[in-house]
Design an enzyme around this catalytic site. Sequence first.
Site, PDB file in Angstrom:
ATOM      1  N   ILE A  31      15.924   3.331 -20.437  1.00  0.00           N
ATOM      2  CA  ILE A  31      17.274   3.916 -20.463  1.00  0.00           C
ATOM      3  C   ILE A  31      17.286   5.241 -21.239  1.00  0.00           C
ATOM      4  O   ILE A  31      18.197   6.064 -21.057  1.00  0.00           O
ATOM      5  CB  ILE A  31      18.265   2.891 -21.065  1.00  0.00           C
ATOM      6  CG1 ILE A  31      19.676   3.148 -20.593  1.00  0.00           C
ATOM      7  CG2 ILE A  31      18.173   2.840 -22.577  1.00  0.00           C
ATOM      8  CD1 ILE A  31      20.643   2.006 -20.872  1.00  0.00           C
ATOM      9  N   ASN A  87       4.350  -0.903 -28.564  1.00  0.00           N
ATOM     10  CA  ASN A  87       4.751  -0.745 -29.960  1.00  0.00           C
ATOM     11  C   ASN A  87       4.792  -2.140 -30.579  1.00  0.00           C
ATOM     12  O   ASN A  87       5.286  -3.088 -29.969  1.00  0.00           O
ATOM     13  CB  ASN A  87       6.136  -0.083 -30.052  1.00  0.00           C
ATOM     14  CG  ASN A  87       6.071   1.393 -29.704  1.00  0.00           C
ATOM     15  OD1 ASN A  87       5.095   2.063 -30.033  1.00  0.00           O
ATOM     16  ND2 ASN A  87       7.085   1.906 -29.021  1.00  0.00           N
ATOM     17  N   GLN A  94       8.988  -0.729 -32.980  1.00  0.00           N
ATOM     18  CA  GLN A  94       9.395  -1.728 -31.984  1.00  0.00           C
ATOM     19  C   GLN A  94      10.854  -2.113 -32.232  1.00  0.00           C
ATOM     20  O   GLN A  94      11.224  -2.578 -33.312  1.00  0.00           O
ATOM     21  CB  GLN A  94       8.512  -2.979 -32.062  1.00  0.00           C
ATOM     22  CG  GLN A  94       8.876  -4.001 -30.975  1.00  0.00           C
ATOM     23  CD  GLN A  94       7.983  -5.250 -30.996  1.00  0.00           C
ATOM     24  OE1 GLN A  94       7.084  -5.366 -31.823  1.00  0.00           O
ATOM     25  NE2 GLN A  94       8.252  -6.163 -30.078  1.00  0.00           N
ATOM     26  N   HIS A 100       6.874  -5.567 -24.199  1.00  0.00           N
ATOM     27  CA  HIS A 100       7.053  -4.553 -23.161  1.00  0.00           C
ATOM     28  C   HIS A 100       5.968  -3.490 -23.289  1.00  0.00           C
ATOM     29  O   HIS A 100       5.593  -3.073 -24.378  1.00  0.00           O
ATOM     30  CB  HIS A 100       8.451  -3.919 -23.214  1.00  0.00           C
ATOM     31  CG  HIS A 100       8.866  -3.449 -24.569  1.00  0.00           C
ATOM     32  ND1 HIS A 100       9.325  -4.290 -25.554  1.00  0.00           N
ATOM     33  CD2 HIS A 100       8.897  -2.206 -25.109  1.00  0.00           C
ATOM     34  CE1 HIS A 100       9.618  -3.591 -26.637  1.00  0.00           C
ATOM     35  NE2 HIS A 100       9.361  -2.320 -26.396  1.00  0.00           N
ATOM     36  N   HIS A 102       5.102   0.253 -22.368  1.00  0.00           N
ATOM     37  CA  HIS A 102       5.645   1.546 -21.952  1.00  0.00           C
ATOM     38  C   HIS A 102       4.625   2.221 -21.034  1.00  0.00           C
ATOM     39  O   HIS A 102       3.437   2.305 -21.380  1.00  0.00           O
ATOM     40  CB  HIS A 102       5.870   2.470 -23.147  1.00  0.00           C
ATOM     41  CG  HIS A 102       6.911   2.014 -24.117  1.00  0.00           C
ATOM     42  ND1 HIS A 102       8.190   2.518 -24.130  1.00  0.00           N
ATOM     43  CD2 HIS A 102       6.875   1.107 -25.118  1.00  0.00           C
ATOM     44  CE1 HIS A 102       8.880   1.953 -25.111  1.00  0.00           C
ATOM     45  NE2 HIS A 102       8.108   1.086 -25.729  1.00  0.00           N
TER      46      HIS A 102
HETATM   47  P1  AMP Z   1      10.379  -0.192 -28.361  1.00  0.00           P
HETATM   48  O1  AMP Z   1      10.853   0.852 -29.307  1.00  0.00           O
HETATM   49  O2  AMP Z   1       8.892  -0.154 -28.110  1.00  0.00           O
HETATM   50  O3  AMP Z   1      10.844  -1.589 -28.762  1.00  0.00           O
HETATM   51  O4  AMP Z   1      11.030   0.166 -26.965  1.00  0.00           O
HETATM   52  C1  AMP Z   1      12.227  -0.349 -26.517  1.00  0.00           C
HETATM   53  C2  AMP Z   1      12.651   0.526 -25.385  1.00  0.00           C
HETATM   54  O5  AMP Z   1      13.678  -0.121 -24.655  1.00  0.00           O
HETATM   55  C3  AMP Z   1      13.196   1.883 -25.808  1.00  0.00           C
HETATM   56  O6  AMP Z   1      12.392   2.924 -25.248  1.00  0.00           O
HETATM   57  C4  AMP Z   1      14.614   1.883 -25.247  1.00  0.00           C
HETATM   58  O7  AMP Z   1      15.011   3.160 -24.786  1.00  0.00           O
HETATM   59  C5  AMP Z   1      14.519   0.866 -24.131  1.00  0.00           C
HETATM   60  N1  AMP Z   1      15.779   0.227 -23.764  1.00  0.00           N
HETATM   61  C6  AMP Z   1      16.710  -0.291 -24.592  1.00  0.00           C
HETATM   62  N2  AMP Z   1      17.715  -0.834 -23.879  1.00  0.00           N
HETATM   63  C7  AMP Z   1      17.402  -0.661 -22.564  1.00  0.00           C
HETATM   64  C8  AMP Z   1      18.046  -0.993 -21.343  1.00  0.00           C
HETATM   65  N3  AMP Z   1      19.227  -1.630 -21.320  1.00  0.00           N
HETATM   66  N4  AMP Z   1      17.454  -0.635 -20.175  1.00  0.00           N
HETATM   67  C9  AMP Z   1      16.261   0.022 -20.193  1.00  0.00           C
HETATM   68  N5  AMP Z   1      15.599   0.345 -21.323  1.00  0.00           N
HETATM   69  C10 AMP Z   1      16.160   0.024 -22.493  1.00  0.00           C
END
Ligand code: AMP
Length: 114
Positions: A31, A87, A94, A100, A102
Amino acid sequence: MADCLFCRIVSKKIPADVVAESPEALAFRDINPQAPVHVLVIPKEHIAGVLDLDKGRSETLSEMMSMAQDVARKEGIDRTGFRLVFNCGADAGQAVDHLHLHCLGKRALAWPPG
Ligand code: AMP
Ligand code: ZN
């Protein structure tokens, strides 16, 4: 997990821009993209993070890697290059406690990362 953001995306309670799906994994656009291509690959099963991915879950990781390869090909970054990132924990930033991967590409990515 009812209160997990990515579990809610898996169950379609929260919309996402899905780019690939299999019985075990889902890929959708981040997002808040950090590159022209920024896709997250997640297991459909709730796994909190890398440290919870024990040896018995090797098939989950394999499925995620296979999906990341598919995403790279579909998004046209298989030839130009891309980066896969997990992460893990606070210092890595994280923010969502559902495993997840990336998948970032379509621009030159600096190294070392910030
Ligand atoms: P992390 O910082 O590795 O935990 O990454 C979490 C990621 O999830 C971040 O890059 C956010 O931008 C992404 N994110 C959070 N909410 C959503 C959502 N509703 N749809 C898609 N990505 C999201
Ligand atoms: Zn979850």
